[in-house]
Design a protein around this motif. Structure first.
Motif, short mmCIF file in Angstrom:
data_model
loop_
_atom_site.label_atom_id
_atom_site.label_comp_id
_atom_site.label_asym_id
_atom_site.label_seq_id
_atom_site.Cartn_x
_atom_site.Cartn_y
_atom_site.Cartn_z
N ARG A 175 -0.97 5.32 6.97
CA ARG A 175 -1.34 4.24 6.03
C ARG A 175 -1.36 4.76 4.60
NH1 ARG A 175 -5.56 -0.40 7.77
NH2 ARG A 175 -5.63 -0.63 5.53
N GLN A 176 -1.94 5.95 4.43
CA GLN A 176 -2.00 6.56 3.10
C GLN A 176 -0.59 6.75 2.53
OE1 GLN A 176 -4.17 10.18 3.59
NE2 GLN A 176 -5.87 9.53 2.29
N LYS A 177 0.29 7.27 3.37
CA LYS A 177 1.68 7.50 2.97
C LYS A 177 2.35 6.19 2.54
CE LYS A 177 3.17 11.81 3.40
NZ LYS A 177 3.37 12.51 2.13
N VAL A 178 2.12 5.15 3.34
CA VAL A 178 2.71 3.83 3.03
C VAL A 178 2.24 3.38 1.65
CG1 VAL A 178 2.67 1.37 3.63
CG2 VAL A 178 3.01 3.09 5.42
N MET A 179 0.93 3.50 1.39
CA MET A 179 0.38 3.06 0.11
C MET A 179 0.97 3.87 -1.06
SD MET A 179 -1.57 0.59 0.77
CE MET A 179 -2.59 -0.11 2.03
N GLN A 180 1.09 5.18 -0.85
CA GLN A 180 1.66 6.04 -1.91
C GLN A 180 3.11 5.67 -2.19
OE1 GLN A 180 1.21 9.99 -0.35
NE2 GLN A 180 -0.98 10.11 -0.84
N LYS A 181 3.89 5.55 -1.13
CA LYS A 181 5.32 5.29 -1.31
C LYS A 181 5.60 3.89 -1.87
CE LYS A 181 7.02 8.52 2.23
NZ LYS A 181 7.75 8.64 3.50
N MET A 182 4.76 2.93 -1.48
CA MET A 182 4.94 1.55 -1.99
C MET A 182 4.27 1.37 -3.35
SD MET A 182 6.91 0.27 0.25
CE MET A 182 6.95 -1.47 -0.17
N GLN A 183 3.55 2.42 -3.79
CA GLN A 183 2.89 2.42 -5.10
C GLN A 183 1.89 1.27 -5.26
OE1 GLN A 183 6.04 2.71 -8.03
NE2 GLN A 183 6.91 4.49 -7.01
N VAL A 184 1.05 1.12 -4.23
CA VAL A 184 -0.02 0.12 -4.27
C VAL A 184 -1.33 0.82 -3.91
CG1 VAL A 184 1.42 -1.89 -3.75
CG2 VAL A 184 0.43 -0.58 -1.87
N SER A 185 -2.46 0.19 -4.31
CA SER A 185 -3.74 0.84 -4.04
C SER A 185 -4.52 0.17 -2.92
CB SER A 185 -4.59 0.89 -5.31
OG SER A 185 -4.64 -0.38 -5.90
N ASN A 186 -4.09 -1.04 -2.49
CA ASN A 186 -4.78 -1.69 -1.38
C ASN A 186 -3.85 -2.66 -0.65
OD1 ASN A 186 -4.82 -4.21 -2.84
ND2 ASN A 186 -6.49 -3.36 -4.05
N ILE A 187 -4.35 -3.19 0.46
CA ILE A 187 -3.53 -4.08 1.30
C ILE A 187 -3.16 -5.37 0.57
CG2 ILE A 187 -3.46 -5.39 3.47
CD1 ILE A 187 -3.36 -2.35 3.78
N ALA A 188 -4.08 -5.89 -0.24
CA ALA A 188 -3.79 -7.13 -0.98
C ALA A 188 -2.58 -6.94 -1.89
CB ALA A 188 -5.02 -7.56 -1.78
N GLU A 189 -2.54 -5.80 -2.57
CA GLU A 189 -1.40 -5.52 -3.46
C GLU A 189 -0.10 -5.38 -2.65
OE1 GLU A 189 -1.78 -2.20 -6.18
OE2 GLU A 189 -3.79 -2.82 -6.74
N LEU A 190 -0.22 -4.73 -1.49
CA LEU A 190 0.95 -4.56 -0.63
C LEU A 190 1.47 -5.92 -0.15
CD1 LEU A 190 2.85 -2.58 0.88
CD2 LEU A 190 1.21 -2.61 2.76
N ALA A 191 0.55 -6.77 0.27
CA ALA A 191 0.93 -8.12 0.76
C ALA A 191 1.58 -8.92 -0.36
CB ALA A 191 -0.30 -8.85 1.30
N PHE A 192 1.01 -8.80 -1.56
CA PHE A 192 1.57 -9.51 -2.72
C PHE A 192 2.98 -9.02 -3.02
CE2 PHE A 192 2.09 -9.89 -7.40
CZ PHE A 192 2.08 -11.28 -7.47
N LEU A 193 3.14 -7.70 -2.99
CA LEU A 193 4.45 -7.10 -3.26
C LEU A 193 5.49 -7.58 -2.25
CD1 LEU A 193 5.94 -4.85 -4.97
CD2 LEU A 193 5.32 -3.29 -3.15
N MET A 194 5.12 -7.56 -0.99
CA MET A 194 6.06 -7.96 0.06
C MET A 194 6.33 -9.47 0.00
SD MET A 194 6.96 -5.21 1.42
CE MET A 194 7.88 -5.80 2.83
N GLY A 195 5.30 -10.23 -0.28
CA GLY A 195 5.47 -11.69 -0.35
C GLY A 195 6.36 -12.08 -1.51
N LYS A 196 6.18 -11.38 -2.63
CA LYS A 196 6.96 -11.68 -3.83
C LYS A 196 8.43 -11.40 -3.60
CE LYS A 196 6.11 -9.23 -7.51
NZ LYS A 196 5.59 -8.64 -8.76
N SER A 197 8.69 -10.37 -2.84
CA SER A 197 10.08 -9.97 -2.64
C SER A 197 10.84 -10.94 -1.78
CB SER A 197 10.12 -8.61 -1.96
OG SER A 197 9.77 -8.77 -0.60
N ILE A 198 10.11 -11.61 -0.88
CA ILE A 198 10.78 -12.50 0.08
C ILE A 198 11.20 -13.79 -0.61
CG2 ILE A 198 10.38 -13.80 2.23
CD1 ILE A 198 8.38 -11.37 2.86
N ALA A 199 10.47 -14.15 -1.67
CA ALA A 199 10.75 -15.42 -2.36
C ALA A 199 12.16 -15.42 -2.93
CB ALA A 199 9.75 -15.62 -3.47
#
Length: 199
Positions: A175-199
């Motif tokens: 999980r830590q690795k995922v957060m580092q590589k995706m350059q986010v600090s929490n799950i909400a940011e990760l979800a936002f990043l992924m959601g934004k990309s799908i649009a």
């Protein structure tokens, strides 16, 4: 100012539209066919294109399709001498900004070009954002992708660890690795990043 392209098989239309556009401060590049346009232009660069619907060979609708499939940031305005409502609706559904009938109204064209300029910037921004995301995703291992998917489903660490048959501590490291590589600090940011990309 974005590049502006005119594609029409009628030289007289190209001449009159070029004259009108130069009067509005643009320097259009003109093409007598879709093939000439595709051979000369990099459709991955931001621009505005005014396409005639009915042309021999590849017509304007087919060219619009080609650009949409290629995820081109170019904003398209369709042009027709024999426009009808169905044709206009179809062009807009395929991604055109609007549909103009010949002879073109200068004021309407000027207003559309302003909208097209904004749209092209948005297209380019979305394209760059999506590419940045793909680059980040490409750094994840297969296991990290699995972990990310399950985290985004809202599952608890212990549930994910059990499903993947790994120790909870190992999962936390992934999980830590995922957060580092995706350059986010929490799950909400990760979800936002992924959601934004799908649009």
């Amino acid at each position: 100012m974005n590049n502006l392209y005119l594609v029409d098989d009628d030289q007289a239309v190209l001449d009159s539209l070029s004259w009108m556009l130069k009067g509005l401060g643009y320097q259009p590049k003109v093409f007598l066919s879709a093939d000439c346009f595709l051979k000369s232009i990099n459709i991955q660069q931001p621009a505005i294109a005014i396409l005639d619907v009915q042309m021999p060979g590849m017509d304007g609708s087919a060219l619009l399709n080609r650009m949409t499939e290629a995820d081109s940031p170019i904003t398209v305005i369709m042009l027709s001498g024999h426009g009808n409502i169905a044709m206009a609706v179809q062009a807009i559904q395929k991604g055109a900004l609007d549909f103009l009938e010949k002879p073109v109204d200068g004021d309407k064209l000027a207003s559309l070009l302003e909208q097209a300029s904004v749209q092209t910037e948005q297209n380019m921004h979305r394209k760059v954002t999506r590419q940045e995301l793909l680059n980040k995703l490409a750094t994840l291992t297969a296991r990290e992708l699995e972990v990310m998917d399950k985290v985004l489903e809202g599952k608890l660490n212990k549930v994910i660890a059990a499903e993947l048959n790994i120790a909870q501590r190992t999962l936390e490291l992934h999980r830590q690795k995922v957060m580092q590589k995706m350059q986010v600090s929490n799950i909400a940011e990760l979800a936002f990043l992924m959601g934004k990309s799908i649009a």
